[in-house]
Motif scaffolding. Structure first.
Motif, PDB file in Angstrom:
ATOM      1  N   ARG A  95     -44.963  -7.868 -17.777  1.00  0.00           N
ATOM      2  CA  ARG A  95     -46.228  -7.764 -18.501  1.00  0.00           C
ATOM      3  C   ARG A  95     -46.989  -9.095 -18.421  1.00  0.00           C
ATOM      4  N   ASP A  96     -48.288  -8.983 -18.156  1.00  0.00           N
ATOM      5  CA  ASP A  96     -49.170 -10.146 -18.170  1.00  0.00           C
ATOM      6  C   ASP A  96     -49.462 -10.460 -19.626  1.00  0.00           C
ATOM      7  N   ALA A 103     -49.585  -5.529 -15.760  1.00  0.00           N
ATOM      8  CA  ALA A 103     -48.283  -6.079 -15.393  1.00  0.00           C
ATOM      9  C   ALA A 103     -48.243  -6.377 -13.899  1.00  0.00           C
ATOM     10  N   GLU A 104     -47.406  -7.318 -13.535  1.00  0.00           N
ATOM     11  CA  GLU A 104     -47.170  -7.695 -12.133  1.00  0.00           C
ATOM     12  C   GLU A 104     -45.882  -7.018 -11.694  1.00  0.00           C
ATOM     13  N   SER A 105     -45.879  -6.475 -10.484  1.00  0.00           N
ATOM     14  CA  SER A 105     -44.676  -5.811  -9.992  1.00  0.00           C
ATOM     15  C   SER A 105     -44.157  -6.490  -8.733  1.00  0.00           C
ATOM     16  N   ALA A 106     -42.860  -6.337  -8.512  1.00  0.00           N
ATOM     17  CA  ALA A 106     -42.215  -6.850  -7.297  1.00  0.00           C
ATOM     18  C   ALA A 106     -40.999  -5.980  -7.016  1.00  0.00           C
ATOM     19  N   ILE A 135     -48.626   0.384 -19.964  1.00  0.00           N
ATOM     20  CA  ILE A 135     -49.249  -0.481 -18.954  1.00  0.00           C
ATOM     21  C   ILE A 135     -50.240   0.391 -18.189  1.00  0.00           C
ATOM     22  N   ARG A 136     -51.483  -0.050 -18.152  1.00  0.00           N
ATOM     23  CA  ARG A 136     -52.539   0.731 -17.509  1.00  0.00           C
ATOM     24  C   ARG A 136     -52.782   0.311 -16.063  1.00  0.00           C
ATOM     25  N   ARG A 137     -52.590  -0.978 -15.784  1.00  0.00           N
ATOM     26  CA  ARG A 137     -52.845  -1.489 -14.430  1.00  0.00           C
ATOM     27  C   ARG A 137     -51.655  -2.306 -13.961  1.00  0.00           C
ATOM     28  N   VAL A 138     -51.328  -2.138 -12.693  1.00  0.00           N
ATOM     29  CA  VAL A 138     -50.214  -2.860 -12.084  1.00  0.00           C
ATOM     30  C   VAL A 138     -50.753  -3.667 -10.917  1.00  0.00           C
ATOM     31  N   ARG A 139     -50.286  -4.895 -10.818  1.00  0.00           N
ATOM     32  CA  ARG A 139     -50.679  -5.789  -9.727  1.00  0.00           C
ATOM     33  C   ARG A 139     -49.450  -6.152  -8.901  1.00  0.00           C
ATOM     34  N   ALA A 140     -49.708  -6.404  -7.637  1.00  0.00           N
ATOM     35  CA  ALA A 140     -48.665  -6.920  -6.754  1.00  0.00           C
ATOM     36  C   ALA A 140     -49.322  -7.910  -5.807  1.00  0.00           C
ATOM     37  N   THR A 141     -48.654  -9.021  -5.566  1.00  0.00           N
ATOM     38  CA  THR A 141     -49.149 -10.024  -4.627  1.00  0.00           C
ATOM     39  C   THR A 141     -48.215 -10.036  -3.437  1.00  0.00           C
ATOM     40  N   LEU A 142     -48.797  -9.986  -2.258  1.00  0.00           N
ATOM     41  CA  LEU A 142     -47.994  -9.948  -1.040  1.00  0.00           C
ATOM     42  C   LEU A 142     -48.719 -10.644   0.094  1.00  0.00           C
ATOM     43  N   PHE A 143     -47.954 -10.979   1.133  1.00  0.00           N
ATOM     44  CA  PHE A 143     -48.568 -11.533   2.332  1.00  0.00           C
ATOM     45  C   PHE A 143     -49.350 -10.423   3.019  1.00  0.00           C
ATOM     46  N   ALA A 144     -50.499 -10.784   3.577  1.00  0.00           N
ATOM     47  CA  ALA A 144     -51.311  -9.815   4.311  1.00  0.00           C
ATOM     48  C   ALA A 144     -50.523  -9.215   5.471  1.00  0.00           C
ATOM     49  N   THR A 145     -49.537  -9.922   5.968  1.00  0.00           N
ATOM     50  CA  THR A 145     -48.719  -9.454   7.092  1.00  0.00           C
ATOM     51  C   THR A 145     -47.557  -8.559   6.670  1.00  0.00           C
ATOM     52  N   GLU A 172     -54.184  -4.097  -6.841  1.00  0.00           N
ATOM     53  CA  GLU A 172     -54.167  -3.632  -8.234  1.00  0.00           C
ATOM     54  C   GLU A 172     -54.450  -2.137  -8.233  1.00  0.00           C
ATOM     55  N   PHE A 173     -53.627  -1.400  -8.996  1.00  0.00           N
ATOM     56  CA  PHE A 173     -53.815   0.042  -9.097  1.00  0.00           C
ATOM     57  C   PHE A 173     -53.498   0.505 -10.500  1.00  0.00           C
ATOM     58  N   SER A 174     -53.999   1.687 -10.831  1.00  0.00           N
ATOM     59  CA  SER A 174     -53.734   2.263 -12.147  1.00  0.00           C
ATOM     60  C   SER A 174     -52.306   2.775 -12.190  1.00  0.00           C
ATOM     61  N   ALA A 175     -51.685   2.585 -13.349  1.00  0.00           N
ATOM     62  CA  ALA A 175     -50.287   3.054 -13.511  1.00  0.00           C
ATOM     63  C   ALA A 175     -50.251   4.535 -13.726  1.00  0.00           C
TER      64      ALA A 175
END
Length: 175
Positions: A95-96, A103-106, A135-145, A172-175
């Protein structure tokens, strides 16, 4: 986060292996450390966004962090072949604390199990857990590759937005 009603989810991977997805618990620390310690440099780099290895001590610390997750975190594990000691994937939703309902996911899947649909199943379970935790929105950070994760995100069938920055993508997408 509120407790979820996630019962263990059972399925067969694309290679026909039985896999169970469930919430992580403190007893998973040793099996998590084994899984994390066995990841390739490429897999560790994709998950942690930095080129590195996962030496035993670092794997142990990360496994303990995941296994004893706090109230702001949901951690799921995938066990393969019916063996509790064989964890082949771990996913977390954190959770942010600065933005309510976000929230951030991995997710990371052991190298020998990648491409079998396990990541997609874990992602689907994580999305269900997010809804149950308000949680309404989930984020994930990743390499473009990171093509496999980009494919996984598209396969979920949910609308999403992306922001690109210095070779990374924030999805970022809706949960």
């Amino acid at each position: 986060m509120t407790a979820s009603a996630l019962a263990a989810t059972l399925f067969r991977s694309r290679r026909g292996r039985p896999v169970q997805i469930r919430r992580a618990d403190p007893e998973d620390a040793e099996a998590l450390a084994r899984m994390l310690g066995g990841l390739s440099v490429e897999t560790v780099t994709r998950r942690y966004l930095m080129p590195c290895t996962m030496p035993a001590e670092r794997a142990r610390r990360e496994a303990e962090r995941l296994a004893r997750h706090d109230d702001g975190q949901i951690v799921l594990v995938a066990q393969a072949d019916g063996a509790a000691a064989l964890i082949v994937a771990v996913a977390e939703l954190v959770r942010d604390r600065g933005e309510q309902g976000v929230a951030e996911s991995a997710i990371v899947v052991a190298d020998a199990y990648q491409g079998e649909g396990i990541g997609r199943q874990v992602a689907a379970c994580l999305a269900s857990e997010a809804v149950g935790a308000a949680i309404r929105r989930v984020r994930a950070t990743l390499f473009a590759t990171n093509t496999p994760v980009r494919r996984l995100i598209r396969s979920l069938g949910r609308p999403y937005t992306t922001r690109h920055w210095r070779g990374e993508i924030q999805v970022e997408f809706s949960a």
